[in-house]
Design a protein around this motif. Sequence first.
Motif, PDB file in Angstrom:
ATOM      1  N   TYR A  44     -23.782   9.883 -19.005  1.00  0.00           N
ATOM      2  CA  TYR A  44     -22.957  11.093 -19.004  1.00  0.00           C
ATOM      3  C   TYR A  44     -23.686  12.194 -18.265  1.00  0.00           C
ATOM      4  CZ  TYR A  44     -20.688   8.402 -22.639  1.00  0.00           C
ATOM      5  OH  TYR A  44     -20.075   7.402 -23.325  1.00  0.00           O
ATOM      6  N   TRP A  45     -22.965  12.929 -17.453  1.00  0.00           N
ATOM      7  CA  TRP A  45     -23.571  14.014 -16.671  1.00  0.00           C
ATOM      8  C   TRP A  45     -23.058  15.358 -17.182  1.00  0.00           C
ATOM      9  CZ3 TRP A  45     -27.150  13.504 -12.727  1.00  0.00           C
ATOM     10  CH2 TRP A  45     -27.380  12.197 -12.268  1.00  0.00           C
ATOM     11  N   TYR A  46     -24.000  16.179 -17.692  1.00  0.00           N
ATOM     12  CA  TYR A  46     -23.600  17.527 -18.110  1.00  0.00           C
ATOM     13  C   TYR A  46     -24.777  18.475 -18.103  1.00  0.00           C
ATOM     14  CZ  TYR A  46     -24.860  15.230 -22.560  1.00  0.00           C
ATOM     15  OH  TYR A  46     -25.474  14.473 -23.535  1.00  0.00           O
ATOM     16  N   ARG A  65     -26.108  14.304  -6.829  1.00  0.00           N
ATOM     17  CA  ARG A  65     -26.212  14.871  -8.160  1.00  0.00           C
ATOM     18  C   ARG A  65     -25.117  15.912  -8.338  1.00  0.00           C
ATOM     19  NH1 ARG A  65     -31.559  17.699 -10.831  1.00  0.00           N
ATOM     20  NH2 ARG A  65     -30.612  18.073 -12.867  1.00  0.00           N
ATOM     21  N   PRO A  66     -24.292  15.804  -9.392  1.00  0.00           N
ATOM     22  CA  PRO A  66     -23.193  16.762  -9.564  1.00  0.00           C
ATOM     23  C   PRO A  66     -23.705  18.172  -9.825  1.00  0.00           C
ATOM     24  CG  PRO A  66     -23.303  15.260 -11.415  1.00  0.00           C
ATOM     25  CD  PRO A  66     -24.285  14.778 -10.437  1.00  0.00           C
ATOM     26  N   LYS A  70     -26.344  19.159 -12.878  1.00  0.00           N
ATOM     27  CA  LYS A  70     -26.179  18.422 -14.139  1.00  0.00           C
ATOM     28  C   LYS A  70     -27.232  17.341 -14.267  1.00  0.00           C
ATOM     29  CE  LYS A  70     -21.255  19.231 -14.288  1.00  0.00           C
ATOM     30  NZ  LYS A  70     -19.916  18.656 -14.338  1.00  0.00           N
ATOM     31  N   SER A  71     -27.559  17.022 -15.519  1.00  0.00           N
ATOM     32  CA  SER A  71     -28.541  15.967 -15.800  1.00  0.00           C
ATOM     33  C   SER A  71     -27.841  14.775 -16.415  1.00  0.00           C
ATOM     34  CB  SER A  71     -29.593  16.480 -16.771  1.00  0.00           C
ATOM     35  OG  SER A  71     -30.163  17.656 -16.284  1.00  0.00           O
ATOM     36  N   GLU A  72     -28.543  13.644 -16.362  1.00  0.00           N
ATOM     37  CA  GLU A  72     -27.972  12.388 -16.850  1.00  0.00           C
ATOM     38  C   GLU A  72     -28.416  12.147 -18.280  1.00  0.00           C
ATOM     39  OE1 GLU A  72     -29.092   9.140 -14.412  1.00  0.00           O
ATOM     40  OE2 GLU A  72     -27.287   7.991 -14.851  1.00  0.00           O
TER      41      GLU A  72
END
Lengths: 253, 256
Positions: free
Chosen positions: A251-253, B144-145, B161-163
């Motif tokens: 999940y990316w957030y 990377r978003p 954002k991080s994973e």
Amino acid sequence: MRIFGFLSKKVGDLTVKYSNLPESYIKRSYEQVYWKNPTGYPQYPKAQVTRKKFRFTTNRPWTAQFRQQNETGVLRKKVFLEPVGEWSFFKGDRVEVMVGKDKGKQGIVTQVIQERNWVFVEGLNTHLRVVGKDKDFPGVTVQSEAPLLVTTDVKLVDPENLKPTEIEWRYTEEGEKVRVSLASSRIIPVPKSAEETIDYKSKDLYIANPDKDTSADVVTKITFEAKLRTFEMDIMESMGIKEDRVPAKSYWY
Amino acid sequence: MNIVFRNNLFKYVATTCFRSQLTATKLNVSFNRTLHTSNVSHDLMEFFDDKKNWNETNIKVGRAWKLDELRIKSNTDLHKLWYVLLKERNMLYTMEHECKEKVRLFPNPERIDKVQESMKNIETVVRERNIAYYTLETGETGERPVEQVVNRFGLKENYEKSEYIIPKFMNKKWVRPYLEHGLINSLAVKKFYRLYKEKLHNETRKARNRDYNHVQQLLKRFPDMDLEKLKAEYPNVDIEKAMRTKKARGHYFPKY
């Protein structure tokens, strides 16, 4: 970064071309950063205190003499430059001097300093100066050229009738940008010595470094094949690396 | 980086036909950083330059690789070139450090900039190719978003954002309350934003005045100047207005 935007206007592109050095190096060599905010702290913006006003002379910006002339604390009066538009004077051009004691004489440009709108013509607009005067030694008298302003003091010479003319940049039928003399509509070609740099006098005379340089045919050889692969997939295929594992859901957030 | 991969690379480098040819042909293109495949392994001495270069004051080397020159190369070539450049960069940094230690002149420090530029260009080309693939196959770029958010100073920021393995609602340790309303509406943040905007406004106002004053001085000193070229260089300045001012009056009788 903000500072690059500032410094990039100062050094002319002919200077960069003549130096044969990467632009980042030239900026690094003459910038004087007095304080830079530490990185990695969101409360400190990307700010720095640098020197913005430099005095450009015959000493090129990456030299030690330039550094000495632009030491910390040394403030010089501002030099006003008339806007030139597109630069039309190159090394090796035949020009006529319009002012001074050599008025009316024609000569060949030996040096161009864009940052001051200067041009040095071989043997013209000279003065004598004594070098190395000592108690015992009377000194050597040297004849040195004084700079001429590109906007007022110097004019390009029409190759047809050897008279000074105004010029314009126009496109040929092939799409090449050339200088055209307004009097006789004749093209004034850019001289071969314009491609001279510190490292070589002309591109064909450059001797490649056998260990470090790649030759032109290797560079221009096309080895690219359009494949529906990413860079990593292509490398893995060519190396025979097989990856069957499926990455877990993340999940990316 | 694992050992198996590295050995494979060397094997490739040895068998490839990519030799830097000492030319017979006329070289129109200026020279570039190499695919130097002499493949000598001097173990740790590869961190240093060739012994004959140790006392040199000027080592002539060609320019950096341009983007267009790299775009015509295959992925394997770019991969190999990256490692060649990496080793060269390590060698240059080692030599620079060593020269500093021994208080000697480090010849041609622009070589580092050339290598860095080439490596940056390789990265650009590789990223371009990957983005092309991912946008074609999936909807998004594989990068990377990044999300544009308002940070705790009330200013817009690119939040990378991080994973994570677990989804957001399960993650108790991950907290970003300042991004969801709340604190950015506080008086302190609003005051900061007001003052920051004032500071930026002051900078633009000073730049505007600086350019206007400069134009006035140019008009004073160069009465026969080409006004179109001046307009091209200072597009935001009202030159007609500047010409009517006292500062732009020269010490000569004006032409009517």
